[in-house]
Design a protein around this motif. Structure first.
Motif, mmCIF file in Angstrom:
data_model
loop_
_atom_site.group_PDB
_atom_site.id
_atom_site.type_symbol
_atom_site.label_atom_id
_atom_site.label_comp_id
_atom_site.label_asym_id
_atom_site.label_seq_id
_atom_site.Cartn_x
_atom_site.Cartn_y
_atom_site.Cartn_z
ATOM 1 N N PRO A 13 17.861 0.918 4.283
ATOM 2 C CA PRO A 13 17.581 -0.738 4.620
ATOM 3 C C PRO A 13 16.198 -0.958 5.015
ATOM 4 O O PRO A 13 16.463 -1.898 5.891
ATOM 5 C CB PRO A 13 18.910 -1.523 4.924
ATOM 6 C CG PRO A 13 19.091 -0.282 5.558
ATOM 7 C CD PRO A 13 19.193 0.455 5.112
ATOM 8 N N GLU A 14 15.075 0.045 5.250
ATOM 9 C CA GLU A 14 13.809 0.059 6.054
ATOM 10 C C GLU A 14 12.564 0.441 5.087
ATOM 11 O O GLU A 14 12.923 0.634 3.737
ATOM 12 C CB GLU A 14 13.993 1.845 6.652
ATOM 13 C CG GLU A 14 12.515 1.460 7.749
ATOM 14 C CD GLU A 14 12.939 2.887 8.630
ATOM 15 O OE1 GLU A 14 12.366 2.971 9.444
ATOM 16 O OE2 GLU A 14 13.386 3.423 7.834
ATOM 17 N N GLY A 15 11.620 -0.194 5.132
ATOM 18 C CA GLY A 15 10.687 -0.673 4.539
ATOM 19 C C GLY A 15 9.891 -2.227 4.180
ATOM 20 O O GLY A 15 10.904 -3.115 4.542
ATOM 21 N N PHE A 16 9.254 -1.797 3.303
ATOM 22 C CA PHE A 16 8.672 -2.501 2.678
ATOM 23 C C PHE A 16 9.481 -3.318 1.714
ATOM 24 O O PHE A 16 9.592 -2.465 0.992
ATOM 25 C CB PHE A 16 6.920 -3.069 1.651
ATOM 26 C CG PHE A 16 6.254 -3.917 1.826
ATOM 27 C CD1 PHE A 16 6.187 -5.062 2.148
ATOM 28 C CD2 PHE A 16 6.516 -4.151 0.123
ATOM 29 C CE1 PHE A 16 5.427 -6.073 1.298
ATOM 30 C CE2 PHE A 16 5.616 -5.166 -0.072
ATOM 31 C CZ PHE A 16 5.523 -6.169 -0.013
ATOM 32 N N TYR A 17 9.437 -5.209 0.960
ATOM 33 C CA TYR A 17 10.854 -5.297 0.251
ATOM 34 C C TYR A 17 10.225 -6.499 -0.412
ATOM 35 O O TYR A 17 9.448 -7.279 0.470
ATOM 36 C CB TYR A 17 11.892 -5.089 0.625
ATOM 37 C CG TYR A 17 12.564 -6.478 2.317
ATOM 38 C CD1 TYR A 17 12.555 -7.910 1.528
ATOM 39 C CD2 TYR A 17 11.959 -6.332 3.125
ATOM 40 C CE1 TYR A 17 13.020 -8.666 2.418
ATOM 41 C CE2 TYR A 17 12.090 -7.390 4.181
ATOM 42 C CZ TYR A 17 12.825 -8.114 4.156
ATOM 43 O OH TYR A 17 12.315 -9.021 5.153
ATOM 44 N N ALA A 18 11.012 -6.644 -1.428
ATOM 45 C CA ALA A 18 10.585 -8.419 -2.351
ATOM 46 C C ALA A 18 12.446 -8.601 -1.867
ATOM 47 O O ALA A 18 13.560 -7.794 -2.592
ATOM 48 C CB ALA A 18 9.897 -8.186 -3.383
ATOM 49 N N ALA A 19 12.423 -9.727 -2.382
ATOM 50 C CA ALA A 19 13.786 -10.096 -2.009
ATOM 51 C C ALA A 19 13.655 -11.857 -3.144
ATOM 52 O O ALA A 19 13.604 -12.977 -2.236
ATOM 53 C CB ALA A 19 14.381 -10.368 -1.057
ATOM 54 N N PRO A 20 14.508 -11.918 -3.955
ATOM 55 C CA PRO A 20 15.081 -12.887 -4.410
ATOM 56 C C PRO A 20 15.928 -13.415 -3.848
ATOM 57 O O PRO A 20 16.805 -12.618 -4.016
ATOM 58 C CB PRO A 20 15.216 -12.605 -6.294
ATOM 59 C CG PRO A 20 15.389 -11.336 -6.219
ATOM 60 C CD PRO A 20 14.668 -10.463 -5.249
#
Length: 180
Positions: A88-95
């Motif tokens: 769970p590390e770094g850049f993310y996108a999340a609906p």
């Protein structure tokens, strides 16, 4: 409030019982507590590039003659895009989705008081970055939008207040926590 604290304690126990090194994060939003809202989130990596977040939330404030309280639950699926890091590390996108139930009480207007209950359902999207330090300390920053639909038990204006409405609202998030 006691129910929310008990739920948070239960989630933390489950997290620690099933902990695998580095795949879990528990975090809180410290800024929300300043404004009468709180959220404790649990994130679990599903694989190298995705995770799932569940977040019980609560709110409450009193301002003038208006008293507000709510309980809710939010969920996110995060897709991580960093090449050199894994979830769970770094850049993310999340609906994301959320459901909130609460009540509003209006006091002291024209010698009468009124109450109203509401429910709200929301759906939206976030983009952000989560940093995990060697000590396990976590910082999560994100921004996005959410469409919220509100349903009130009483559909009349109360003492000139018209707090009812649906729409797209901006979302900004900041959380600190621990990775384990």
């Amino acid at each position: 409030m006691k129910k929310v604290l008990m739920l948070c304690a239960f989630v933390m126990c489950v997290c620690f019982a099933n902990a695998q090194n580095g795949q879990n994060v528990i975090k809180v939003n410290p800024v929300g507590f300043l404004f009468g809202a709180g959220s404790v989130a649990y994130e679990r990596a599903l694989g190298a590039k995705s995770s799932f977040v569940i977040a019980p939330q609560f709110g409450g404030f009193k301002f003038g003659g208006v008293k507000y309280s709510s309980l809710g639950l939010g969920a996110q699926y995060r897709a991580y895009f960093s090449k050199s890091k894994s979830a769970p590390e770094g850049f993310y996108a999340a609906p994301n989705v959320n459901f909130v139930s609460g009540k509003i009480k209006y006091d002291g207007f024209d010698e009468e008081s009124a109450k109203d209950k509401f429910t709200s359902f929301g759906i939206g999207a976030l983009a952000g970055n989560q940093w995990i330090f060697n000590s396990g300390f976590v910082i999560d920053l994100n921004a996005g939008f959410s469409y919220q639909s509100f349903k009130y038990k009483n559909d009349e204006n109360v003492n000139g207040f018209n707090l009812k409405g649906n729409g797209v609202f901006p979302r900004v998030g900041f959380a600190i926590g621990y990775n384990f």
